[in-house]
Write a protein that holds these residues in place. Structure first.
Motif, PDB file in Angstrom:
ATOM      1  N   ILE A 191     -23.880  29.847   9.678  1.00 63.50           N
ATOM      2  CA  ILE A 191     -23.234  29.014   8.651  1.00 63.50           C
ATOM      3  C   ILE A 191     -23.896  29.231   7.298  1.00 63.50           C
ATOM      4  N   SER A 192     -25.207  29.340   7.280  1.00 65.46           N
ATOM      5  CA  SER A 192     -25.936  29.575   6.035  1.00 65.46           C
ATOM      6  C   SER A 192     -25.538  30.901   5.400  1.00 65.46           C
ATOM      7  N   ARG A 193     -25.468  31.941   6.201  1.00 63.58           N
ATOM      8  CA  ARG A 193     -25.093  33.266   5.676  1.00 63.58           C
ATOM      9  C   ARG A 193     -23.654  33.288   5.184  1.00 63.58           C
ATOM     10  N   ILE A 194     -22.769  32.619   5.876  1.00 70.93           N
ATOM     11  CA  ILE A 194     -21.365  32.565   5.429  1.00 70.93           C
ATOM     12  C   ILE A 194     -21.271  31.828   4.103  1.00 70.93           C
ATOM     13  N   SER A 195     -21.989  30.719   3.972  1.00 79.82           N
ATOM     14  CA  SER A 195     -21.959  29.954   2.722  1.00 79.82           C
ATOM     15  C   SER A 195     -22.569  30.735   1.569  1.00 79.82           C
ATOM     16  N   GLU A 196     -23.661  31.466   1.839  1.00 76.77           N
ATOM     17  CA  GLU A 196     -24.315  32.253   0.793  1.00 76.77           C
ATOM     18  C   GLU A 196     -23.463  33.431   0.330  1.00 76.77           C
ATOM     19  N   SER A 197     -22.671  33.971   1.239  1.00 73.10           N
ATOM     20  CA  SER A 197     -21.879  35.154   0.904  1.00 73.10           C
ATOM     21  C   SER A 197     -20.707  34.825  -0.009  1.00 73.10           C
ATOM     22  N   GLY A 198     -20.443  33.558  -0.197  1.00 72.64           N
ATOM     23  CA  GLY A 198     -19.342  33.165  -1.054  1.00 72.64           C
ATOM     24  C   GLY A 198     -18.008  33.184  -0.328  1.00 72.64           C
ATOM     25  N   ALA A 199     -18.055  33.339   0.972  1.00 76.16           N
ATOM     26  CA  ALA A 199     -16.828  33.332   1.764  1.00 76.16           C
ATOM     27  C   ALA A 199     -16.227  31.930   1.740  1.00 76.16           C
ATOM     28  N   ASP A 200     -15.063  31.840   2.276  1.00 75.21           N
ATOM     29  CA  ASP A 200     -14.337  30.581   2.312  1.00 75.21           C
ATOM     30  C   ASP A 200     -15.153  29.515   3.041  1.00 75.21           C
ATOM     31  N   ASP A 201     -15.311  28.353   2.412  1.00 72.88           N
ATOM     32  CA  ASP A 201     -16.064  27.263   3.037  1.00 72.88           C
ATOM     33  C   ASP A 201     -15.363  26.735   4.279  1.00 72.88           C
ATOM     34  N   ASP A 202     -14.065  26.952   4.387  1.00 68.69           N
ATOM     35  CA  ASP A 202     -13.335  26.509   5.567  1.00 68.69           C
ATOM     36  C   ASP A 202     -13.816  27.231   6.818  1.00 68.69           C
ATOM     37  N   LEU A 203     -14.213  28.495   6.681  1.00 71.66           N
ATOM     38  CA  LEU A 203     -14.724  29.247   7.827  1.00 71.66           C
ATOM     39  C   LEU A 203     -16.052  28.650   8.302  1.00 71.66           C
ATOM     40  N   ALA A 204     -16.937  28.340   7.378  1.00 77.49           N
ATOM     41  CA  ALA A 204     -18.214  27.717   7.739  1.00 77.49           C
ATOM     42  C   ALA A 204     -17.979  26.353   8.390  1.00 77.49           C
ATOM     43  N   SER A 205     -17.030  25.603   7.858  1.00 73.45           N
ATOM     44  CA  SER A 205     -16.703  24.292   8.420  1.00 73.45           C
ATOM     45  C   SER A 205     -16.116  24.433   9.826  1.00 73.45           C
ATOM     46  N   LEU A 206     -15.259  25.427  10.024  1.00 70.14           N
ATOM     47  CA  LEU A 206     -14.674  25.667  11.343  1.00 70.14           C
ATOM     48  C   LEU A 206     -15.752  26.023  12.360  1.00 70.14           C
ATOM     49  N   ILE A 207     -16.672  26.905  11.984  1.00 74.81           N
ATOM     50  CA  ILE A 207     -17.751  27.307  12.897  1.00 74.81           C
ATOM     51  C   ILE A 207     -18.645  26.113  13.217  1.00 74.81           C
ATOM     52  N   MET A 208     -18.949  25.314  12.202  1.00 72.81           N
ATOM     53  CA  MET A 208     -19.810  24.154  12.425  1.00 72.81           C
ATOM     54  C   MET A 208     -19.120  23.138  13.336  1.00 72.81           C
ATOM     55  N   ASP A 209     -17.854  22.818  13.065  1.00 68.43           N
ATOM     56  CA  ASP A 209     -17.143  21.844  13.889  1.00 68.43           C
ATOM     57  C   ASP A 209     -16.973  22.332  15.322  1.00 68.43           C
TER      58      ASP A 209
ATOM     59  N   GLY B 153     -16.687  15.738  21.602  1.00 71.43           N
ATOM     60  CA  GLY B 153     -16.681  17.194  21.456  1.00 71.43           C
ATOM     61  C   GLY B 153     -15.282  17.730  21.249  1.00 71.43           C
ATOM     62  N   ALA B 154     -14.325  17.201  22.009  1.00 61.67           N
ATOM     63  CA  ALA B 154     -12.937  17.636  21.847  1.00 61.67           C
ATOM     64  C   ALA B 154     -12.410  17.273  20.454  1.00 61.67           C
ATOM     65  N   ILE B 155     -12.778  16.102  19.974  1.00 62.83           N
ATOM     66  CA  ILE B 155     -12.360  15.681  18.625  1.00 62.83           C
ATOM     67  C   ILE B 155     -12.966  16.612  17.566  1.00 62.83           C
ATOM     68  N   PHE B 156     -14.244  16.996  17.726  1.00 65.20           N
ATOM     69  CA  PHE B 156     -14.871  17.935  16.794  1.00 65.20           C
ATOM     70  C   PHE B 156     -14.112  19.251  16.748  1.00 65.20           C
ATOM     71  N   VAL B 157     -13.788  19.813  17.924  1.00 63.67           N
ATOM     72  CA  VAL B 157     -13.093  21.099  17.978  1.00 63.67           C
ATOM     73  C   VAL B 157     -11.707  20.985  17.353  1.00 63.67           C
ATOM     74  N   ILE B 158     -10.982  19.943  17.696  1.00 60.30           N
ATOM     75  CA  ILE B 158      -9.631  19.747  17.121  1.00 60.30           C
ATOM     76  C   ILE B 158      -9.725  19.571  15.619  1.00 60.30           C
ATOM     77  N   ASN B 159     -10.694  18.795  15.157  1.00 56.37           N
ATOM     78  CA  ASN B 159     -10.894  18.580  13.714  1.00 56.37           C
ATOM     79  C   ASN B 159     -11.176  19.885  12.994  1.00 56.37           C
ATOM     80  N   GLY B 160     -11.920  20.775  13.618  1.00 54.92           N
ATOM     81  CA  GLY B 160     -12.219  22.064  13.007  1.00 54.92           C
ATOM     82  C   GLY B 160     -10.964  22.861  12.680  1.00 54.92           C
ATOM     83  N   PHE B 161      -9.981  22.774  13.554  1.00 50.36           N
ATOM     84  CA  PHE B 161      -8.755  23.533  13.340  1.00 50.36           C
ATOM     85  C   PHE B 161      -7.744  22.800  12.461  1.00 50.36           C
ATOM     86  N   LEU B 162      -7.899  21.499  12.289  1.00 55.30           N
ATOM     87  CA  LEU B 162      -6.955  20.735  11.475  1.00 55.30           C
ATOM     88  C   LEU B 162      -7.298  20.758   9.979  1.00 55.30           C
ATOM     89  N   GLN B 163      -8.522  21.092   9.632  1.00 52.95           N
ATOM     90  CA  GLN B 163      -8.903  21.056   8.215  1.00 52.95           C
ATOM     91  C   GLN B 163      -8.354  22.243   7.478  1.00 52.95           C
TER      92      GLN B 163
END
Length: 158
Positions: A78-96, A148-158
């Motif tokens: 997540i740190s490397r994705i955020s530092e690279s300037g990539a889409d924050d949604d990807l980092a959020s999806l991986i974290m969720d 856990g299921a709510i976290f995973v579903i939330n990751g894809f809904l954002q």
């Protein structure tokens, strides 16, 4: 405690190496790897000091060993994705999804944890009664799975 350390020495070294490598790869400098490794080793040492830890299932102990290394790898990614300037949604999806999977795995094994002083929900009423321990962990197991299921579903809904 020394018996558990000797018995699991290879796994301790491997998981510690994963924590260090992931923390260093995350670009945190030297402070975060030392903090992560210290937290990992203190967690293991406190669990090994518990006389009841020997009665735990092998899978519960494996989760104890690998929870910090997997978390540090997730943080590094997540740190490397955020530092690279990539889409924050990807980092959020991986974290969720990562946190969701962690909760799903913990929920799946939580009801199998036997009464002890290191792992689980350690409240006065759960430590005083094995029946309360089992009921509390059975309910918590379902709550962790739903969370856990709510976290995973939330990751894809954002």
């Amino acid at each position: 405690m020394m018996e558990m350390i000797k018995k699991n020495w290879g796994k301790i070294v491997l998981t510690s190496a994963v924590v260090l490598a992931a923390s260093l790869a995350g670009g945190y400098g030297w402070v975060m790897p030392v903090v992560m490794l210290t937290a990992h080793l203190l967690c293991l040492l406190s669990a090994f000091g518990d006389k009841r830890i020997h009665t735990q299932s092998r899978k519960a102990l494996d989760i104890l060993f690998w929870i910090m290394p997997v978390g540090s790898v997730l943080l590094a990614v997540i740190s490397r994705i955020s530092e690279s300037g990539a889409d924050d949604d990807l980092a959020s999806l991986i974290m969720d999804c990562g946190l969701g999977l962690l909760f799903l795995i913990m929920g799946n094994y939580m009801h199998k944890i036997k009464q002890n002083y290191s792992v689980g929900i350690k409240l006065p009423w759960t430590l005083n009664s094995e029946e309360n321990w089992n009921r509390t962990h059975r309910v918590a197991s379902w709550l962790f799975i739903m969370g856990g299921a709510i976290f995973v579903i939330n990751g894809f809904l954002q």
